[in-house]
Motif scaffolding. Sequence first.
Motif, PDB file in Angstrom:
ATOM      1  N   TRP A  16       7.296 122.766  30.720  1.00  0.00           N
ATOM      2  CA  TRP A  16       5.985 123.149  30.220  1.00  0.00           C
ATOM      3  C   TRP A  16       5.951 123.330  28.698  1.00  0.00           C
ATOM      4  O   TRP A  16       4.938 123.671  28.137  1.00  0.00           O
ATOM      5  CB  TRP A  16       5.512 124.426  30.899  1.00  0.00           C
ATOM      6  CG  TRP A  16       6.472 125.561  30.762  1.00  0.00           C
ATOM      7  CD1 TRP A  16       6.575 126.416  29.708  1.00  0.00           C
ATOM      8  CD2 TRP A  16       7.475 125.942  31.694  1.00  0.00           C
ATOM      9  NE1 TRP A  16       7.580 127.314  29.928  1.00  0.00           N
ATOM     10  CE2 TRP A  16       8.155 127.052  31.147  1.00  0.00           C
ATOM     11  CE3 TRP A  16       7.877 125.477  32.932  1.00  0.00           C
ATOM     12  CZ2 TRP A  16       9.200 127.688  31.799  1.00  0.00           C
ATOM     13  CZ3 TRP A  16       8.911 126.112  33.576  1.00  0.00           C
ATOM     14  CH2 TRP A  16       9.554 127.200  33.022  1.00  0.00           C
ATOM     15  N   ARG A  19       3.744 118.427  26.514  1.00  0.00           N
ATOM     16  CA  ARG A  19       2.966 117.633  27.468  1.00  0.00           C
ATOM     17  C   ARG A  19       3.774 116.428  27.946  1.00  0.00           C
ATOM     18  O   ARG A  19       4.475 115.791  27.171  1.00  0.00           O
ATOM     19  CB  ARG A  19       1.673 117.167  26.815  1.00  0.00           C
ATOM     20  CG  ARG A  19       0.821 116.313  27.740  1.00  0.00           C
ATOM     21  CD  ARG A  19      -0.507 116.021  27.157  1.00  0.00           C
ATOM     22  NE  ARG A  19      -1.310 117.230  27.373  1.00  0.00           N
ATOM     23  CZ  ARG A  19      -2.415 117.499  26.723  1.00  0.00           C
ATOM     24  NH1 ARG A  19      -2.841 116.688  25.803  1.00  0.00           N
ATOM     25  NH2 ARG A  19      -3.081 118.581  26.979  1.00  0.00           N
ATOM     26  N   THR A  22       1.890 110.267  28.661  1.00  0.00           N
ATOM     27  CA  THR A  22       0.816 109.707  29.482  1.00  0.00           C
ATOM     28  C   THR A  22       1.271 108.581  30.406  1.00  0.00           C
ATOM     29  O   THR A  22       0.890 108.574  31.576  1.00  0.00           O
ATOM     30  CB  THR A  22      -0.348 109.245  28.586  1.00  0.00           C
ATOM     31  OG1 THR A  22      -0.799 110.374  27.825  1.00  0.00           O
ATOM     32  CG2 THR A  22      -1.509 108.726  29.409  1.00  0.00           C
ATOM     33  N   ASP A  25       3.110 110.139  33.225  1.00  0.00           N
ATOM     34  CA  ASP A  25       2.171 110.955  33.977  1.00  0.00           C
ATOM     35  C   ASP A  25       1.305 110.082  34.885  1.00  0.00           C
ATOM     36  O   ASP A  25       1.123 110.381  36.073  1.00  0.00           O
ATOM     37  CB  ASP A  25       1.310 111.754  33.007  1.00  0.00           C
ATOM     38  CG  ASP A  25       0.347 112.695  33.678  1.00  0.00           C
ATOM     39  OD1 ASP A  25       0.567 113.035  34.855  1.00  0.00           O
ATOM     40  OD2 ASP A  25      -0.624 113.095  33.021  1.00  0.00           O
ATOM     41  N   LEU A  87       0.702 121.035  37.063  1.00  0.00           N
ATOM     42  CA  LEU A  87       0.051 121.857  36.043  1.00  0.00           C
ATOM     43  C   LEU A  87       1.095 122.548  35.179  1.00  0.00           C
ATOM     44  O   LEU A  87       0.939 122.644  33.956  1.00  0.00           O
ATOM     45  CB  LEU A  87      -0.862 122.884  36.713  1.00  0.00           C
ATOM     46  CG  LEU A  87      -1.735 123.731  35.812  1.00  0.00           C
ATOM     47  CD1 LEU A  87      -2.717 122.858  35.049  1.00  0.00           C
ATOM     48  CD2 LEU A  87      -2.486 124.754  36.635  1.00  0.00           C
ATOM     49  N   ARG A  90       2.424 120.263  32.653  1.00  0.00           N
ATOM     50  CA  ARG A  90       1.372 119.789  31.754  1.00  0.00           C
ATOM     51  C   ARG A  90       1.134 118.295  31.906  1.00  0.00           C
ATOM     52  O   ARG A  90       1.018 117.555  30.932  1.00  0.00           O
ATOM     53  CB  ARG A  90       1.698 120.157  30.316  1.00  0.00           C
ATOM     54  CG  ARG A  90       1.739 121.662  30.102  1.00  0.00           C
ATOM     55  CD  ARG A  90       2.116 122.043  28.725  1.00  0.00           C
ATOM     56  NE  ARG A  90       1.150 121.512  27.758  1.00  0.00           N
ATOM     57  CZ  ARG A  90       1.289 121.634  26.456  1.00  0.00           C
ATOM     58  NH1 ARG A  90       2.322 122.261  25.968  1.00  0.00           N
ATOM     59  NH2 ARG A  90       0.395 121.129  25.633  1.00  0.00           N
ATOM     60  N   ARG A  92      -1.590 116.145  33.107  1.00  0.00           N
ATOM     61  CA  ARG A  92      -3.004 116.270  33.476  1.00  0.00           C
ATOM     62  C   ARG A  92      -3.457 115.233  34.493  1.00  0.00           C
ATOM     63  O   ARG A  92      -4.270 115.527  35.354  1.00  0.00           O
ATOM     64  CB  ARG A  92      -3.879 116.237  32.239  1.00  0.00           C
ATOM     65  CG  ARG A  92      -3.732 114.994  31.418  1.00  0.00           C
ATOM     66  CD  ARG A  92      -4.547 115.064  30.176  1.00  0.00           C
ATOM     67  NE  ARG A  92      -4.187 113.929  29.322  1.00  0.00           N
ATOM     68  CZ  ARG A  92      -4.737 113.677  28.190  1.00  0.00           C
ATOM     69  NH1 ARG A  92      -5.675 114.466  27.745  1.00  0.00           N
ATOM     70  NH2 ARG A  92      -4.371 112.645  27.486  1.00  0.00           N
ATOM     71  N   TRP A  93      -2.965 114.001  34.429  1.00  0.00           N
ATOM     72  CA  TRP A  93      -3.374 112.978  35.388  1.00  0.00           C
ATOM     73  C   TRP A  93      -2.787 113.264  36.772  1.00  0.00           C
ATOM     74  O   TRP A  93      -3.436 113.022  37.789  1.00  0.00           O
ATOM     75  CB  TRP A  93      -2.978 111.588  34.909  1.00  0.00           C
ATOM     76  CG  TRP A  93      -3.775 111.174  33.719  1.00  0.00           C
ATOM     77  CD1 TRP A  93      -3.337 111.101  32.432  1.00  0.00           C
ATOM     78  CD2 TRP A  93      -5.160 110.828  33.690  1.00  0.00           C
ATOM     79  NE1 TRP A  93      -4.367 110.726  31.600  1.00  0.00           N
ATOM     80  CE2 TRP A  93      -5.502 110.544  32.356  1.00  0.00           C
ATOM     81  CE3 TRP A  93      -6.148 110.733  34.661  1.00  0.00           C
ATOM     82  CZ2 TRP A  93      -6.785 110.167  31.977  1.00  0.00           C
ATOM     83  CZ3 TRP A  93      -7.422 110.361  34.274  1.00  0.00           C
ATOM     84  CH2 TRP A  93      -7.726 110.078  32.949  1.00  0.00           C
ATOM     85  N   THR A  94      -1.589 113.786  36.812  1.00  0.00           N
ATOM     86  CA  THR A  94      -0.992 114.150  38.095  1.00  0.00           C
ATOM     87  C   THR A  94      -1.736 115.335  38.697  1.00  0.00           C
ATOM     88  O   THR A  94      -1.961 115.376  39.908  1.00  0.00           O
ATOM     89  CB  THR A  94       0.499 114.470  37.922  1.00  0.00           C
ATOM     90  OG1 THR A  94       1.138 113.354  37.300  1.00  0.00           O
ATOM     91  CG2 THR A  94       1.167 114.750  39.253  1.00  0.00           C
ATOM     92  N   VAL A  95      -2.128 116.285  37.878  1.00  0.00           N
ATOM     93  CA  VAL A  95      -2.929 117.415  38.366  1.00  0.00           C
ATOM     94  C   VAL A  95      -4.237 116.900  38.951  1.00  0.00           C
ATOM     95  O   VAL A  95      -4.645 117.303  40.046  1.00  0.00           O
ATOM     96  CB  VAL A  95      -3.194 118.442  37.240  1.00  0.00           C
ATOM     97  CG1 VAL A  95      -4.205 119.476  37.686  1.00  0.00           C
ATOM     98  CG2 VAL A  95      -1.918 119.113  36.811  1.00  0.00           C
ATOM     99  N   ALA A  96      -4.886 115.989  38.242  1.00  0.00           N
ATOM    100  CA  ALA A  96      -6.166 115.456  38.729  1.00  0.00           C
ATOM    101  C   ALA A  96      -5.988 114.725  40.056  1.00  0.00           C
ATOM    102  O   ALA A  96      -6.798 114.901  40.985  1.00  0.00           O
ATOM    103  CB  ALA A  96      -6.764 114.518  37.683  1.00  0.00           C
TER     104      ALA A  96
END
Length: 142
Positions: A16, A19, A22, A25, A87, A90, A92-96
């Motif tokens: 964490w 980030r 991308t 991710d 999360l 960090r 973000r695409w995996t969280v989404a």
Amino acid sequence: MTQSHPVLPSRRTWPWSRRTPTPRDLGVALLLLVAEAGVVAGVVLEYGMQFWGAQGEQWEIDAIALAEIAWLRYTAVVVTVCAGLALLCRARWTVASQVLAAVAVGALLTYAQRDWDRAHPAPAPTPTVRHMPCYSGSGTCE
């Protein structure tokens, strides 16, 4: 002759602390989403085939429905934990993608539980001690 300083290994970094890149991710997000969708679709199809194979045996249909609900609850917990780990990292695409998967599994779970509740309504309330049945037919008893 000059002596060069040895390169010291950098301090351990936590996931964490920065980030997630991308491309990595997005790759993990798509891989997890496709894998989860395949597993959920396969298991739901398997339970559907078991329903079909039960040939109207109500006890068997009930056992299959309860097993499906339990599996969907377990899957919802696993997907939510994966979203929490993403999360934490960090990503973000995996969280989404994991939130999307959790919503889909939650919808399937809600649908399965609703079907179970409709097939097994709560029993009628038992009469109280003060209840006196009226056999006169007039609707008023004394």
